[in-house]
Structures are given as C-alpha cells and as structure tokens.
Design a protein around this motif. Structure first.
Motif, PDB file in Angstrom:
ATOM      1  N   ARG A  54       0.842  -1.203   0.000  1.00 33.14           N
ATOM      2  CA  ARG A  54       0.000   0.000   0.000  1.00 33.14           C
ATOM      3  C   ARG A  54       0.878   1.254   0.000  1.00 33.14           C
ATOM      4  NH1 ARG A  54      -4.623   1.824   4.407  1.00 33.14           N
ATOM      5  NH2 ARG A  54      -4.836   3.930   3.573  1.00 33.14           N
ATOM      6  N   TRP A  67       2.540   8.088   5.591  1.00 34.51           N
ATOM      7  CA  TRP A  67       1.672   6.930   5.863  1.00 34.51           C
ATOM      8  C   TRP A  67       2.449   5.841   6.597  1.00 34.51           C
ATOM      9  CZ3 TRP A  67       0.941   1.733   4.818  1.00 34.51           C
ATOM     10  CH2 TRP A  67      -0.316   1.237   5.257  1.00 34.51           C
ATOM     11  N   ARG A  71       1.395   4.425  10.250  1.00 33.72           N
ATOM     12  CA  ARG A  71       1.034   3.021  10.475  1.00 33.72           C
ATOM     13  C   ARG A  71       2.036   2.347  11.421  1.00 33.72           C
ATOM     14  NH1 ARG A  71      -2.715  -0.769   8.566  1.00 33.72           N
ATOM     15  NH2 ARG A  71      -3.953   1.135   8.313  1.00 33.72           N
ATOM     16  N   GLY A  97     -13.734  -1.328   5.811  1.00 33.89           N
ATOM     17  CA  GLY A  97     -12.283  -1.088   5.840  1.00 33.89           C
ATOM     18  C   GLY A  97     -11.766  -0.543   7.152  1.00 33.89           C
ATOM     19  N   ARG A  98     -12.622  -0.512   8.191  1.00 36.33           N
ATOM     20  CA  ARG A  98     -12.163   0.024   9.481  1.00 36.33           C
ATOM     21  C   ARG A  98     -11.044  -0.868  10.040  1.00 36.33           C
ATOM     22  NH1 ARG A  98     -13.331  -0.301  15.160  1.00 36.33           N
ATOM     23  NH2 ARG A  98     -13.440   1.782  16.067  1.00 36.33           N
ATOM     24  N   ASN A 110      -8.572   3.815  16.813  1.00 34.13           N
ATOM     25  CA  ASN A 110      -8.892   4.476  15.557  1.00 34.13           C
ATOM     26  C   ASN A 110      -7.842   5.555  15.280  1.00 34.13           C
ATOM     27  OD1 ASN A 110     -11.269   6.550  13.993  1.00 34.13           O
ATOM     28  ND2 ASN A 110     -10.841   4.486  13.286  1.00 34.13           N
ATOM     29  N   VAL A 111      -7.710   5.904  14.011  1.00 34.70           N
ATOM     30  CA  VAL A 111      -6.651   6.814  13.562  1.00 34.70           C
ATOM     31  C   VAL A 111      -7.247   7.876  12.653  1.00 34.70           C
ATOM     32  CG1 VAL A 111      -4.515   6.940  12.220  1.00 34.70           C
ATOM     33  CG2 VAL A 111      -5.006   4.885  13.550  1.00 34.70           C
ATOM     34  N   HIS A 113      -5.645  11.337  10.227  1.00 36.77           N
ATOM     35  CA  HIS A 113      -4.485  12.188   9.947  1.00 36.77           C
ATOM     36  C   HIS A 113      -4.880  13.411   9.159  1.00 36.77           C
ATOM     37  CE1 HIS A 113      -4.588   8.628   7.400  1.00 36.77           C
ATOM     38  NE2 HIS A 113      -3.868   7.984   8.290  1.00 36.77           N
ATOM     39  N   ASP A 135     -11.381  12.127  14.693  1.00 37.75           N
ATOM     40  CA  ASP A 135     -11.165  12.886  13.460  1.00 37.75           C
ATOM     41  C   ASP A 135     -10.381  14.137  13.788  1.00 37.75           C
ATOM     42  OD1 ASP A 135     -11.406  13.301  10.656  1.00 37.75           O
ATOM     43  OD2 ASP A 135     -12.817  14.908  11.088  1.00 37.75           O
ATOM     44  N   ARG A 141      -8.428  24.844   7.533  1.00 43.16           N
ATOM     45  CA  ARG A 141      -8.891  24.157   6.323  1.00 43.16           C
ATOM     46  C   ARG A 141      -9.991  24.976   5.635  1.00 43.16           C
ATOM     47  NH1 ARG A 141     -10.923  17.913   5.392  1.00 43.16           N
ATOM     48  NH2 ARG A 141     -11.661  18.310   3.284  1.00 43.16           N
ATOM     49  N   VAL A 143     -13.119  25.358   3.688  1.00 42.66           N
ATOM     50  CA  VAL A 143     -14.275  24.544   3.313  1.00 42.66           C
ATOM     51  C   VAL A 143     -15.425  25.463   2.919  1.00 42.66           C
ATOM     52  CG1 VAL A 143     -13.863  22.431   4.665  1.00 42.66           C
ATOM     53  CG2 VAL A 143     -14.958  24.372   5.766  1.00 42.66           C
ATOM     54  N   PHE A 173     -18.430  24.746  11.652  1.00 49.74           N
ATOM     55  CA  PHE A 173     -18.734  23.632  10.764  1.00 49.74           C
ATOM     56  C   PHE A 173     -17.678  22.533  10.927  1.00 49.74           C
ATOM     57  CE2 PHE A 173     -17.903  21.138   7.047  1.00 49.74           C
ATOM     58  CZ  PHE A 173     -19.135  20.537   6.878  1.00 49.74           C
ATOM     59  N   GLU A 181     -17.775  12.868  11.968  1.00 55.87           N
ATOM     60  CA  GLU A 181     -16.865  11.900  11.359  1.00 55.87           C
ATOM     61  C   GLU A 181     -16.288  10.962  12.425  1.00 55.87           C
ATOM     62  OE1 GLU A 181     -14.849  12.601   7.728  1.00 55.87           O
ATOM     63  OE2 GLU A 181     -12.990  11.790   8.535  1.00 55.87           O
ATOM     64  N   GLY A 188     -17.735   2.517  11.975  1.00 52.87           N
ATOM     65  CA  GLY A 188     -17.219   1.968  10.719  1.00 52.87           C
ATOM     66  C   GLY A 188     -18.047   2.419   9.526  1.00 52.87           C
ATOM     67  N   ALA A 190     -18.296   5.267   8.292  1.00 50.72           N
ATOM     68  CA  ALA A 190     -17.539   6.268   7.543  1.00 50.72           C
ATOM     69  C   ALA A 190     -18.496   7.168   6.759  1.00 50.72           C
ATOM     70  CB  ALA A 190     -16.493   5.594   6.658  1.00 50.72           C
ATOM     71  N   LEU A 191     -18.211   7.378   5.490  1.00 53.47           N
ATOM     72  CA  LEU A 191     -19.015   8.374   4.766  1.00 53.47           C
ATOM     73  C   LEU A 191     -20.434   7.910   4.475  1.00 53.47           C
ATOM     74  CD1 LEU A 191     -16.505  10.126   2.369  1.00 53.47           C
ATOM     75  CD2 LEU A 191     -17.296  10.781   4.636  1.00 53.47           C
TER      76      LEU A 191
HETATM   77  C1  LIG Z   1     -12.855   6.742   6.711  1.00 51.85           C
HETATM   78  C2  LIG Z   1     -13.098   8.121   6.127  1.00 51.85           C
HETATM   79  C3  LIG Z   1     -14.424   8.626   6.609  1.00 51.85           C
HETATM   80  C4  LIG Z   1     -11.989   8.936   6.727  1.00 51.85           C
HETATM   81  O1  LIG Z   1     -11.308   9.613   5.847  1.00 51.85           O
HETATM   82  P1  LIG Z   1     -10.478  10.926   6.061  1.00 51.85           P
HETATM   83  O2  LIG Z   1     -11.233  11.954   6.803  1.00 51.85           O
HETATM   84  O3  LIG Z   1      -9.977  11.298   4.737  1.00 51.85           O
HETATM   85  O4  LIG Z   1      -9.249  10.442   6.870  1.00 51.85           O
HETATM   86  P2  LIG Z   1      -8.856  10.251   8.365  1.00 51.85           P
HETATM   87  O5  LIG Z   1      -7.433  10.548   8.359  1.00 51.85           O
HETATM   88  O6  LIG Z   1      -9.720  10.917   9.367  1.00 51.85           O
HETATM   89  O7  LIG Z   1      -9.104   8.676   8.578  1.00 51.85           O
HETATM   90  C5  LIG Z   1      -8.421   7.731   7.830  1.00 51.85           C
HETATM   91  C6  LIG Z   1      -8.158   6.545   8.728  1.00 51.85           C
HETATM   92  O8  LIG Z   1      -9.412   6.052   9.204  1.00 51.85           O
HETATM   93  C7  LIG Z   1      -9.312   4.646   9.348  1.00 51.85           C
HETATM   94  N1  LIG Z   1     -10.430   4.087   8.597  1.00 51.85           N
HETATM   95  C8  LIG Z   1     -10.503   3.658   7.307  1.00 51.85           C
HETATM   96  N2  LIG Z   1     -11.748   3.200   7.031  1.00 51.85           N
HETATM   97  C9  LIG Z   1     -12.470   3.351   8.177  1.00 51.85           C
HETATM   98  C10 LIG Z   1     -13.811   3.057   8.531  1.00 51.85           C
HETATM   99  N3  LIG Z   1     -14.677   2.512   7.678  1.00 51.85           N
HETATM  100  N4  LIG Z   1     -14.206   3.335   9.798  1.00 51.85           N
HETATM  101  C11 LIG Z   1     -13.354   3.862  10.693  1.00 51.85           C
HETATM  102  N5  LIG Z   1     -12.067   4.182  10.418  1.00 51.85           N
HETATM  103  C12 LIG Z   1     -11.634   3.920   9.170  1.00 51.85           C
HETATM  104  C13 LIG Z   1      -7.956   4.216   8.831  1.00 51.85           C
HETATM  105  O9  LIG Z   1      -7.096   4.054   9.934  1.00 51.85           O
HETATM  106  C14 LIG Z   1      -7.526   5.392   8.002  1.00 51.85           C
HETATM  107  O10 LIG Z   1      -6.144   5.578   8.058  1.00 51.85           O
HETATM  108  P3  LIG Z   1      -5.166   4.761   7.113  1.00 51.85           P
HETATM  109  O11 LIG Z   1      -5.346   5.343   5.771  1.00 51.85           O
HETATM  110  O12 LIG Z   1      -3.838   5.039   7.647  1.00 51.85           O
HETATM  111  O13 LIG Z   1      -5.526   3.337   7.193  1.00 51.85           O
HETATM  112  C15 LIG Z   1     -13.101   8.047   4.625  1.00 51.85           C
HETATM  113  O14 LIG Z   1     -14.132   7.257   4.219  1.00 51.85           O
HETATM  114  C16 LIG Z   1     -13.237   9.288   3.788  1.00 51.85           C
HETATM  115  O15 LIG Z   1     -13.165   9.167   2.646  1.00 51.85           O
HETATM  116  N6  LIG Z   1     -13.450  10.538   4.246  1.00 51.85           N
HETATM  117  C17 LIG Z   1     -13.581  11.791   3.454  1.00 51.85           C
HETATM  118  C18 LIG Z   1     -13.859  12.942   4.378  1.00 51.85           C
HETATM  119  C19 LIG Z   1     -14.305  14.214   3.649  1.00 51.85           C
HETATM  120  O16 LIG Z   1     -14.595  14.252   2.484  1.00 51.85           O
HETATM  121  N7  LIG Z   1     -14.425  15.298   4.408  1.00 51.85           N
HETATM  122  C20 LIG Z   1     -14.832  16.570   3.854  1.00 51.85           C
HETATM  123  C21 LIG Z   1     -15.597  17.466   4.820  1.00 51.85           C
HETATM  124  S1  LIG Z   1     -14.559  18.509   5.838  1.00 51.85           S
END
Ligand SMILES: CC(C)(COP(=O)(O)OP(=O)(O)OC[C@H]1O[C@@H](n2cnc3c(N)ncnc32)[C@H](O)[C@@H]1OP(=O)(O)O)[C@@H](O)C(=O)NCCC(=O)NCCS
Length: 241
Positions: A54, A67, A71, A97-98, A110-111, A113, A135, A141, A143, A173, A181, A188, A190-191
């Motif tokens: 990855r 990354w 990790r 994918g959690r 949970n993580v 970044h 989160d 940022r 937005v 916001f 989030e 799990g 997520a979106l």
């Molecule tokens: C999981 C998700 C919700 C988090 O994404 P993100 O905000 O980009 O990233 P974050 O850094 O907060 O979280 C990523 C981490 O969550 C974890 N993760 C992945 N899938 C997950 C899930 N289904 N549930 C919980 N945690 C999850 C992983 O540890 C991942 O880190 P990794 O890449 O090192 O494995 C993802 O689905 C996503 O795409 N988010 C987009 C967010 C967005 O568009 N925000 C805009 C509005 S401000």
C-alpha cells in the motif's frame, strides 16, 4: 487549558505526544509524521507485506513516508499495549475497511491524519462493547461551509451556524464535522453514516442530541481533543448496546 480541548502549544520535537484523554482506560496520541528518511526506513520494517504494498502505491514520497510513519506508530503503540513487537500486531479490515485487531483482545483503536500529523486513540480498559472514533482537521482548512452544511448538517445545526460570521461559521462547521466523522469512524460507517440526521449540540463539550440507531444519545460520548490551536479534533466513544 484555556478552553475545552485546546492545549498550550508543546514542543513540536517529540514525535509522539500523549494527550489528555477523555476517560480512564483511553489513551490519545498526537504523532508527527514528517520524520527523517532513516527513521522512516527503520519504522517501515514493522509494516506487513500488504502495508508495504500500500505504501508503494502512494503518488509522492512525502505521502508515502507519512503513511509509513503513521502506520508504524500505530503498530508500535498497539504492540506496547498487547506486549508484542510492532510487526507481530495482526490487523484486519473490519466494517467498510475500518482497521481492527485480527483477534479481539478487549481493545479498540482508531486513527485520523491531516497533513503531517496523526491522532491515534486506543481504548484498552473500557467495556468490550466500546468502540472509538477520531477525526482531526487543520483549523485553517478552507471549506465551503454553507454548501457542506446543506449536505451534512441538520436543520437545527444549520440554524445555529447562520448568525455566525464567515470564519466562525467555518470553524463551527469543522467542529461539527469532526464530531460526526469521529462517530462515523467508531461505527465503521464512515461516509455512509446518516450525517444529516445526526444532531450535535455545541455547549462546553459537544453532545449527540438525536440520531437514528446506532447514533442514539445514550450510547455516545463526544470529547474535544486537547490539540494545539492550529488543529481541530474530536473523539467519539460508542458504548454499543
Ligand atoms: C474513513 C473516512 C471517513 C476517513 O477519511 P479521512 O477523513 O480522509 O481520513 P482520516 O485521516 O480521518 O481517517 C483515515 C483513517 O481512518 C481509518 N479508517 C478507514 N476506514 C475506516 C472506517 N470505515 N471506519 C473507521 N475508520 C476507518 C484508517 O485508519 C484510516 O487511516 P489509514 O489510511 O492510515 O488506514 C473516509 O471514508 C473518507 O473518505 N473521508 C472523506 C472525508 C471528507 O470528504 N471530508 C470533507 C468534509 S470537511
């Protein structure tokens, strides 16, 4: 603390800082991800083969190194909790994918970044039904808070944002977003979480006030993480029934 969840800036030299946690049995770390190439290469050795694959797929070296450090730091913190070497921590992809431990050991993590920092939460002494989500976002940022509010906030949340000036609205916001989030990452979902039906009120601490199962107020605690002021981070703790 000058304000709930905001700590005085600390030394940026420590790669991993233990932050104040919301409850006993819960640990929260803020980690720097931009380490020197030698440290990064050494940390990469604790990654599994799929994790190295990855890492190899990231488009830039900077993203790849961050990354890897994130990790490897997660593995190291989990390994310390479990009493095993970082490389021996077995992870699997859970719901959507959690990341989770391959074998349940009474611990959830949970993580999250943003750019060069990661927030890592580990709950290791909470009831086994507990799940955590985190989160973290940069406070600056950019937005489109009005557009995203229509998509992700409830009517009452949008009404509470309306009187605020542009920058306060954007920050509010972002706080609401990190709350939702964090919850979506605990479950799990997520979106795919029903963000527009999950209602959070912002008092001294944010609070879930309404939502469809499993986002029901009695099952959740939200906590503003104590991070430096250029960041906004929230922890969600879910006690599944
Ligand atoms: C999981 C998700 C919700 C988090 O994404 P993100 O905000 O980009 O990233 P974050 O850094 O907060 O979280 C990523 C981490 O969550 C974890 N993760 C992945 N899938 C997950 C899930 N289904 N549930 C919980 N945690 C999850 C992983 O540890 C991942 O880190 P990794 O890449 O090192 O494995 C993802 O689905 C996503 O795409 N988010 C987009 C967010 C967005 O568009 N925000 C805009 C509005 S401000």
């Amino acid at each position: 603390m000058s304000h709930a969840g905001v700590c005085p800036a600390r030394s940026a030299r420590e790669p991993v800082q233990l932050l104040k946690g919301p409850v006993p049995g819960f640990a929260l770390w803020l980690c720097r991800l931009d380490l020197d190439p030698q440290s990064t290469a050494a940390m990469a050795r604790s990654l599994s083969a799929p994790e190295r694959d990855r890492a190899a797929r990231f488009g830039t070296d900077a993203l790849r190194r961050r990354w890897i450090v994130g990790r490897a730091t997660l593995r190291s913190l989990l390994g310390a909790k479990l009493g095993v070497e970082p490389h021996a921590v077995e992870l699997k992809a859970g719901r959507r994918g959690r990341p989770e431990l391959a074998t349940p050991r009474g611990l959830d993590f949970n993580v999250s970044h943003t750019q060069a920092v990661a927030l890592i939460a580990i709950a290791d002494a909470l009831p086994p039904v507990t799940r955590v989500g985190v989160d973290i976002e940069r406070a600056d940022r950019a937005v489109n808070s009005d557009g995203l509010a229509r998509k992700f906030l409830t009517e009452r949340e949008r009404a509470a944002l309306a009187p605020l000036d542009g920058d306060s609205r954007r920050r509010r916001f972002l706080r609401l977003w990190t709350c939702k989030e964090a919850m979506s990452k605990a479950t799990g979902d997520a979106l795919s979480a029903p963000f527009r039906d999950i209602e959070v009120s912002m008092g001294e601490e944010p609070k879930l006030v309404a939502g469809p199962p499993p986002y029901t107020p009695d099952a959740w605690q939200l906590w503003v993480a104590c991070v430096p002021t250029h960041l906004i981070a929230t922890v969600g703790i879910w006690r599944r029934n």
